[in-house]
Structure formats: C-alpha cells, structure tokens
Write an enzyme that holds these catalytic residues in place. Structure first.
Site, PDB file in Angstrom:
ATOM      1  N   CYS A   1      34.542  20.199  32.784  1.00 39.23           N
ATOM      2  CA  CYS A   1      35.558  19.979  31.748  1.00 39.23           C
ATOM      3  C   CYS A   1      36.006  21.340  31.238  1.00 39.23           C
ATOM      4  CB  CYS A   1      35.051  19.079  30.636  1.00 39.23           C
ATOM      5  SG  CYS A   1      33.961  19.889  29.494  1.00 39.23           S
TER       6      CYS A   1
ATOM      7  N   ARG B   1      39.149  12.527  19.332  1.00 37.01           N
ATOM      8  CA  ARG B   1      37.837  12.216  19.927  1.00 37.01           C
ATOM      9  C   ARG B   1      36.727  12.361  18.896  1.00 37.01           C
ATOM     10  NH1 ARG B   1      35.847  15.977  24.041  1.00 37.01           N
ATOM     11  NH2 ARG B   1      34.083  14.601  23.714  1.00 37.01           N
TER      12      ARG B   1
ATOM     13  N   ARG C   1      29.363  22.149  33.323  1.00 39.11           N
ATOM     14  CA  ARG C   1      28.541  21.076  32.783  1.00 39.11           C
ATOM     15  C   ARG C   1      27.947  20.132  33.850  1.00 39.11           C
ATOM     16  NH1 ARG C   1      31.375  18.849  27.410  1.00 39.11           N
ATOM     17  NH2 ARG C   1      29.222  18.379  26.888  1.00 39.11           N
ATOM     18  N   PRO C   2      27.111  20.660  34.722  1.00 42.72           N
ATOM     19  CA  PRO C   2      26.479  19.777  35.713  1.00 42.72           C
ATOM     20  C   PRO C   2      25.522  18.793  35.058  1.00 42.72           C
ATOM     21  CG  PRO C   2      25.480  21.970  35.777  1.00 42.72           C
ATOM     22  CD  PRO C   2      26.615  22.043  34.783  1.00 42.72           C
ATOM     23  N   VAL C   3      25.047  17.807  35.832  1.00 36.69           N
ATOM     24  CA  VAL C   3      24.076  16.842  35.291  1.00 36.69           C
ATOM     25  C   VAL C   3      22.766  16.903  36.081  1.00 36.69           C
ATOM     26  CG1 VAL C   3      25.742  15.272  34.221  1.00 36.69           C
ATOM     27  CG2 VAL C   3      25.119  14.945  36.629  1.00 36.69           C
ATOM     28  N   ASP C   4      22.519  18.041  36.735  1.00 34.14           N
ATOM     29  CA  ASP C   4      21.323  18.171  37.573  1.00 34.14           C
ATOM     30  C   ASP C   4      20.024  17.950  36.779  1.00 34.14           C
ATOM     31  OD1 ASP C   4      22.239  20.592  36.326  1.00 34.14           O
ATOM     32  OD2 ASP C   4      20.701  21.697  37.402  1.00 34.14           O
ATOM     33  N   LEU C   5      19.995  18.357  35.527  1.00 38.08           N
ATOM     34  CA  LEU C   5      18.756  18.207  34.744  1.00 38.08           C
ATOM     35  C   LEU C   5      18.468  16.732  34.461  1.00 38.08           C
ATOM     36  CD1 LEU C   5      19.240  21.148  32.194  1.00 38.08           C
ATOM     37  CD2 LEU C   5      17.921  21.146  34.314  1.00 38.08           C
TER      38      LEU C   5
ATOM     39  N   ARG D   1      32.164  12.709  28.952  1.00 36.48           N
ATOM     40  CA  ARG D   1      30.944  13.082  29.666  1.00 36.48           C
ATOM     41  C   ARG D   1      29.720  12.309  29.183  1.00 36.48           C
ATOM     42  NH1 ARG D   1      30.629  17.146  32.660  1.00 36.48           N
ATOM     43  NH2 ARG D   1      28.443  17.250  32.101  1.00 36.48           N
TER      44      ARG D   1
ATOM     45  N   ILE E   1      26.015  28.873  25.222  1.00 36.55           N
ATOM     46  CA  ILE E   1      25.772  27.522  25.772  1.00 36.55           C
ATOM     47  C   ILE E   1      26.784  27.164  26.867  1.00 36.55           C
ATOM     48  CG2 ILE E   1      25.425  25.058  25.205  1.00 36.55           C
ATOM     49  CD1 ILE E   1      23.461  26.814  23.683  1.00 36.55           C
TER      50      ILE E   1
ATOM     51  N   LYS F   1      29.360  11.459  15.629  1.00 42.93           N
ATOM     52  CA  LYS F   1      29.843  11.047  16.952  1.00 42.93           C
ATOM     53  C   LYS F   1      28.747  11.184  18.000  1.00 42.93           C
ATOM     54  CE  LYS F   1      32.202  14.171  19.588  1.00 42.93           C
ATOM     55  NZ  LYS F   1      31.761  14.410  20.973  1.00 42.93           N
ATOM     56  N   ASN F   2      28.133  12.363  18.074  1.00 39.09           N
ATOM     57  CA  ASN F   2      27.206  12.609  19.174  1.00 39.09           C
ATOM     58  C   ASN F   2      25.903  11.816  19.025  1.00 39.09           C
ATOM     59  OD1 ASN F   2      29.063  14.179  20.415  1.00 39.09           O
ATOM     60  ND2 ASN F   2      28.176  16.144  19.825  1.00 39.09           N
TER      61      ASN F   2
ATOM     62  N   ASP G   1      29.117  23.834  18.864  1.00 35.94           N
ATOM     63  CA  ASP G   1      30.221  22.959  18.434  1.00 35.94           C
ATOM     64  C   ASP G   1      30.869  23.425  17.132  1.00 35.94           C
ATOM     65  OD1 ASP G   1      29.669  21.473  20.657  1.00 35.94           O
ATOM     66  OD2 ASP G   1      28.794  19.772  19.604  1.00 35.94           O
TER      67      ASP G   1
HETATM   68  C1  LIG Z   1      28.049  13.981  23.467  1.00 31.41           C
HETATM   69  C2  LIG Z   1      27.235  15.143  23.056  1.00 31.41           C
HETATM   70  O1  LIG Z   1      26.189  14.991  22.449  1.00 31.41           O
HETATM   71  N1  LIG Z   1      27.725  16.342  23.340  1.00 31.41           N
HETATM   72  C3  LIG Z   1      27.007  17.528  22.914  1.00 31.41           C
HETATM   73  C4  LIG Z   1      25.903  17.824  23.912  1.00 31.41           C
HETATM   74  O2  LIG Z   1      26.511  17.953  25.190  1.00 31.41           O
HETATM   75  P1  LIG Z   1      25.579  17.949  26.474  1.00 31.41           P
HETATM   76  O3  LIG Z   1      24.443  17.032  26.271  1.00 31.41           O
HETATM   77  O4  LIG Z   1      26.483  17.703  27.632  1.00 31.41           O
HETATM   78  O5  LIG Z   1      25.101  19.452  26.482  1.00 31.41           O
HETATM   79  P2  LIG Z   1      23.753  20.028  27.066  1.00 31.41           P
HETATM   80  O6  LIG Z   1      22.830  20.341  25.950  1.00 31.41           O
HETATM   81  O7  LIG Z   1      23.266  19.142  28.144  1.00 31.41           O
HETATM   82  O8  LIG Z   1      24.259  21.386  27.708  1.00 31.41           O
HETATM   83  C5  LIG Z   1      23.658  22.634  27.445  1.00 31.41           C
HETATM   84  C6  LIG Z   1      23.850  23.539  28.638  1.00 31.41           C
HETATM   85  O9  LIG Z   1      23.065  23.042  29.727  1.00 31.41           O
HETATM   86  C7  LIG Z   1      23.856  22.910  30.893  1.00 31.41           C
HETATM   87  N2  LIG Z   1      23.357  21.758  31.658  1.00 31.41           N
HETATM   88  C8  LIG Z   1      23.210  20.547  31.029  1.00 31.41           C
HETATM   89  C9  LIG Z   1      22.753  19.459  31.716  1.00 31.41           C
HETATM   90  C10 LIG Z   1      22.433  19.602  33.079  1.00 31.41           C
HETATM   91  O10 LIG Z   1      22.027  18.663  33.745  1.00 31.41           O
HETATM   92  N3  LIG Z   1      22.577  20.823  33.671  1.00 31.41           N
HETATM   93  C11 LIG Z   1      23.037  21.911  32.994  1.00 31.41           C
HETATM   94  O11 LIG Z   1      23.155  23.002  33.550  1.00 31.41           O
HETATM   95  C12 LIG Z   1      25.275  22.702  30.364  1.00 31.41           C
HETATM   96  O12 LIG Z   1      26.253  23.013  31.324  1.00 31.41           O
HETATM   97  C13 LIG Z   1      25.289  23.626  29.168  1.00 31.41           C
HETATM   98  O13 LIG Z   1      25.554  24.937  29.600  1.00 31.41           O
HETATM   99  O14 LIG Z   1      25.245  19.032  23.541  1.00 31.41           O
HETATM  100  C14 LIG Z   1      26.100  20.188  23.526  1.00 31.41           C
HETATM  101  C15 LIG Z   1      25.238  21.389  23.205  1.00 31.41           C
HETATM  102  O15 LIG Z   1      24.783  21.330  21.902  1.00 31.41           O
HETATM  103  C16 LIG Z   1      27.228  19.984  22.553  1.00 31.41           C
HETATM  104  O16 LIG Z   1      28.132  21.059  22.654  1.00 31.41           O
HETATM  105  C17 LIG Z   1      27.977  18.692  22.836  1.00 31.41           C
HETATM  106  O17 LIG Z   1      28.889  18.421  21.796  1.00 31.41           O
HETATM  107  C1  LIG Z   2      31.711  19.168  23.431  1.00 32.57           C
HETATM  108  C2  LIG Z   2      31.686  18.086  22.661  1.00 32.57           C
HETATM  109  O1  LIG Z   2      31.612  16.802  23.111  1.00 32.57           O
HETATM  110  P1  LIG Z   2      31.345  16.326  24.634  1.00 32.57           P
HETATM  111  O2  LIG Z   2      29.955  16.732  24.975  1.00 32.57           O
HETATM  112  O3  LIG Z   2      31.498  14.849  24.562  1.00 32.57           O
HETATM  113  O4  LIG Z   2      32.377  16.995  25.505  1.00 32.57           O
HETATM  114  C3  LIG Z   2      31.725  18.187  21.178  1.00 32.57           C
HETATM  115  O5  LIG Z   2      31.412  17.187  20.509  1.00 32.57           O
HETATM  116  O6  LIG Z   2      32.070  19.270  20.676  1.00 32.57           O
END
Ligand SMILES: CC(=O)N[C@H]1[C@@H](OP(=O)(O)OP(=O)(O)OC[C@H]2O[C@@H](n3ccc(=O)[nH]c3=O)[C@H](O)[C@@H]2O)O[C@H](CO)[C@@H](O)[C@@H]1O
Ligand SMILES: C=C(OP(=O)(O)O)C(=O)O
Length: 422
Positions: free
Chosen positions: A118, A400, A123-127, A94, A330, A22-23, A308
């Site tokens: 969520c 999902r 889970r911000p997107v600042d990075l 997301r 995480i 999926k991911n 996960d």
């Molecule tokens: C669709 C997908 O592939 N989802 C996976 C992806 O989520 P996703 O890509 O959202 O996870 P990230 O690796 O970005 O998140 C890791 C950590 O960084 C933080 N963070 C992330 C981005 C940002 O801009 N700012 C920030 O602070 C997040 O809140 C979290 O605490 O990787 C996660 C970590 O392996 C998995 O659990 C999710 O299943």
């Molecule tokens: C957290 C997960 O997915 P998402 O990042 O799409 O929420 C996941 O696949 O376990």
C-alpha cells in the site's frame, strides 16, 4: 469526490469527543469467527473501515448489525457459510488478513487474498503466515490467495517474532485461543489494541496471560462463548485532536482521552511547549503563548511514539521555532504528506527514513491532495493554522479513520466544510 475546505486562522476552543478505536475494533470484529455465540461491541467508531470489515464478515456468513446509529455492533458467526476472503474486499483494507487466524482455528481451513502493498510501504504478511505454520498449518500461496489448512486442528507452539507486528500478534493470538495446548508469543506487540483483544477474548472464555508485555501465553480451549466489550478510545484520533490546539493555540479538551494511551506522544508535545493535563473528562491541551519549540521524534512500536501520529506531528513542527528531525522506523514510505505540506509553505527535506523540518512563521493555504489516512488529517491540521484557504482532495482516505471531522473541529471555532469536487 468529496473535498474538505478549511479557512485557517484563529485559536481553537472547545471539547472534542474521542470515538472508539478503529484499529482495536478491526481486530475485535473478526473474533466473532471464533465462536457461535453472540459478540457485542459497544463504543464502535462509525468509519468506512468498519463498514468494510462488516462486509467481509457478512461475506463469510456472519451476521453483523449496526445498532444505535452504528455505535453498537452485534455480531454472530452461528451460521458461517464460507471461508474465503475475496480480493475485492481485502484489497480495500489490509486488516482483512485478521480473518485468517480465526477461520483457520474454527474451521480448519481458509482462503484469504494476499493484501498486497500500500502507499505507506510493502507491508508483507510473512510473519502472520510463519506463526500459523509454527502452529501446524499447511500454507500454499496460489492465485494471489493464501490457502491455509490445519486438518488435525492447530497446535500450540512457541512463536518468536523476529520483529514486532501488531497484526501478526493479533492473528496468532486469536488462532491460539482454540489451538491444542499452549502457545507462547515472544516479541509480541504491546499496543493497547492487543490488550483490548486479549481482554475481549478472555471474556469469551480464552485463557490468556501477559498481554501488554513482550510475551503472551495462551492455553487453548475447546470452544469460546460470547461477550460484550466496550472499544477503547482511539489513541490516534486522540493524538490527532490534541495537536489541533497545539498548532493553532487555544485550549481543547479531548473527551474520554487517557494519557496512558498516548504517553510518549504527550511527552513530545510537552517538550515542544504544549500543556497536556488529564482531567476527569479527558485530556485538556493548551498552548497560550509563543511558538512551539522544535523537537526530534522517532517512531517506534508501543510504548514508543506511534507511526500513526508521525504525519500529524510533522504538521505541528512545520511552524515550530527551529529544526526538528522525524525518523520513521516502521514503514519505509510514510512521508508522502511532506510534498503536500511543502505546497503550503513548509520547509521539509526527506532523506530515506528521516525528515528534517525547519519551522516557518506561517503556513499558507493551498489545494493539496491526501495520499493516505494519516497524511490526509495532517493536511487538515496544517490548514487550521495556515493563512487563507486550503482545499484537501481525496478525503476518502480520511473517512477510513475519522468520523465527523468537520463537526468536531467546526464546534471548536474553525471554518471547515465538506464540498463536492471533481
Ligand atoms: C489495522 C491496524 O491495526 N493497523 C495498524 C497496524 O498495522 P499492521 O498490523 O499492518 O502493522 P505491523 O505492526 O504488522 O507492521 C510493522 C512492520 O512490520 C512489517 N511486517 C508486518 C507483518 C509481516 O508479516 N511482515 C512484516 O514485515 C510491516 O511491513 C511494518 O514495517 O500497526 C501499525 C504499526 O503500529 C499501524 O501503523 C497501523 O495503523
Ligand atoms: C495505517 C493505518 O491503517 P491500516 O493498517 O489499516 O492501513 C492507520 O490506521 O494509520
């Protein structure tokens, strides 16, 4: 709303085919936005998240056709008509934020709804946003949307992430393929999903080195072409089904599974007394005698133990002999399965980011509620070994990320069925 009913009991025996990841697929699909040539993804999983990404891409004017009963996705962004990812779609998933990098790189501007928090964390997107700014984009947060512009095109840059992010690495990687000059992503995520994306982008003509390490270097090119790419097996689905015979006893072969995708997780299973062997068909997992042993687990970015699989591992440790500690590093709120497992007789205490699980002899079936994707499947795993009947509600979370759970587990001798609830 559908529910899943499980009558737990005996050991599991059989084979389970592991679907495409999926991911990985959710990151590969937006790569279509980088090119006007066709992109074909084979071994795609059939999941609601994939349908959500399909809807999102179609809303931008991309063509997405699901062929061979959804296992092949044919994508084309030849005639893009929009650059706005609407809240109504983004709020459902997301990973929608992954269209931002490609749109910005190809069209020079994009408007993407902020995904918001969520259940498992803020889970911000600042990075993601900082990476685009480093590449010369101008960003404005208005009306709940990121308005991004790069009128003169994106420029190569050094992007040094202060923390590892899978999504931000994917977004930056895609954007950098069409940027002017060289981009270096430091402290990049090393997950197999990143490696997959880089391979596919390279097949499309991108110049990328270093995927799978902490530094990825991308030399921007003027345009990308098409490609056909097979999606890697889903390491989280694999780990989940490896836990099924570990919990119930018996022997199951996860077809298509590879140990390199789940090494840290398989090491923990072995430490707990479960045998994991790689065979030409996949990974054979067996547990023949005695209870599993308690083990301590700490979630980490790849190649560490994946967050996960934390919920599913907790389900196993509920019946281990002794006390286990699970540390979640995480996401700040990823123990919501614990209260539900406690309803099934588990002994778990949660303090901040650490859960202590004291193994009990037997779990008992109960009505339980899924709170998120991996929590939902952890309850199903627990139910496999529980005495009596478990009814899991809110299984839309499960849909999902897991296709045909009932068929896959049912074929190994479990009584499991989908029923309609209120
Ligand atoms: C669709 C997908 O592939 N989802 C996976 C992806 O989520 P996703 O890509 O959202 O996870 P990230 O690796 O970005 O998140 C890791 C950590 O960084 C933080 N963070 C992330 C981005 C940002 O801009 N700012 C920030 O602070 C997040 O809140 C979290 O605490 O990787 C996660 C970590 O392996 C998995 O659990 C999710 O299943
Ligand atoms: C957290 C997960 O997915 P998402 O990042 O799409 O929420 C996941 O696949 O376990």
């Amino acid at each position: 709303m559908d529910q899943i009913l499980i009558r737990g009991g005996g050991p599991l025996h059989g084979e389970i085919a592991i679907a495409g990841a999926k991911n990985a697929c959710l990151a590969l699909m937006p790569a279509t936005l980088l090119t006007d040539a066709p992109l074909t993804l084979t071994n795609a999983p059939r999941l609601s998240d994939i349908r959500t990404m399909t809807t999102l891409l179609q809303s931008l004017g991309a063509e997405v056709s699901a062929l061979h009963r959804g296992k092949v996705l044919a994508l084309s962004s030849h005639d893009l008509t929009g650059t706005r990812a609407d809240y109504d779609i983004v709020r459902k998933m997301r990973a929608s934020i992954l269209v931002l990098g490609p749109l910005l790189a190809r069209c020079g501007h994009a408007e993407v709804s902020l995904p918001g928090g969520c259940a498992i964390g803020a889970r911000p997107v600042d990075l993601h946003l900082r990476a685009f700014e480093a590449m010369g984009a101008e960003l404005d947060l208005r009306d709940g949307y990121v308005h991004a512009r790069a009128p003169g095109g994106l420029k190569g840059a050094v992007i040094a992430f202060p923390q590892v992010s899978v999504g931000a690495t994917e977004n930056a990687l895609m954007a950098a393929t069409l940027a002017r000059g060289t981009t270096e992503i430091r402290n990049a995520a090393r997950e197999p999903e990143i490696v997959e994306l880089a391979r596919c982008l390279r097949a499309m003509g991108a110049r990328i080195e270093g995927e799978g390490t902490g530094t990825i270097t991308i030399e921007g090119v003027d345009s990308l072409g098409g490609a056909t790419h097979a999606v890697v097996p889903d390491r989280i689905e694999l780990g989940t089904y490896m836990l099924a015979p570990a919990i119930t006893g018996g022997e199951v072969t996860c077809l298509g599974g590879r140990l390199d995708l789940v090494r840290a997780f398989a090491d923990k299973l072995e430490e707990a007394g479960v045998t994991c062997e790689e065979t030409p068909a996949g990974i054979r997992v067996s547990r023949r005698n005695g209870a599993v042993k308690a083990v301590d687990v700490r979630t980490e970015p790849f190649p560490g133990f994946p967050t996960d699989l934390q919920a599913q591992m907790m389900a196993l440790l509920c019946t281990a002999s002794g006390e286990s500690r699970l540390e979640e590093t995480i996401f700040e709120n990823r123990f919501m399965h614990a209260p539900e497992l406690i309803r099934m007789g588990a002994r778990i205490e949660v303090h901040g980011g650490t859960a202590t699980v004291c193994g009990v002899e037997r779990l008992k079936g109960a009505p339980v509620m899924a709170t998120d994707l991996r929590a939902s499947v952890s309850l199903i795993l627990a139910a496999l070994a529980a005495e009596g009947e478990t009814l899991v509600s809110r299984v839309y979370h499960l849909d999902r990320g897991y296709e045909k759970v009932e068929q896959k587990l049912g074929a190994c001798g479990v009584h499991i069925e989908r029923v309609s609830g209120q």
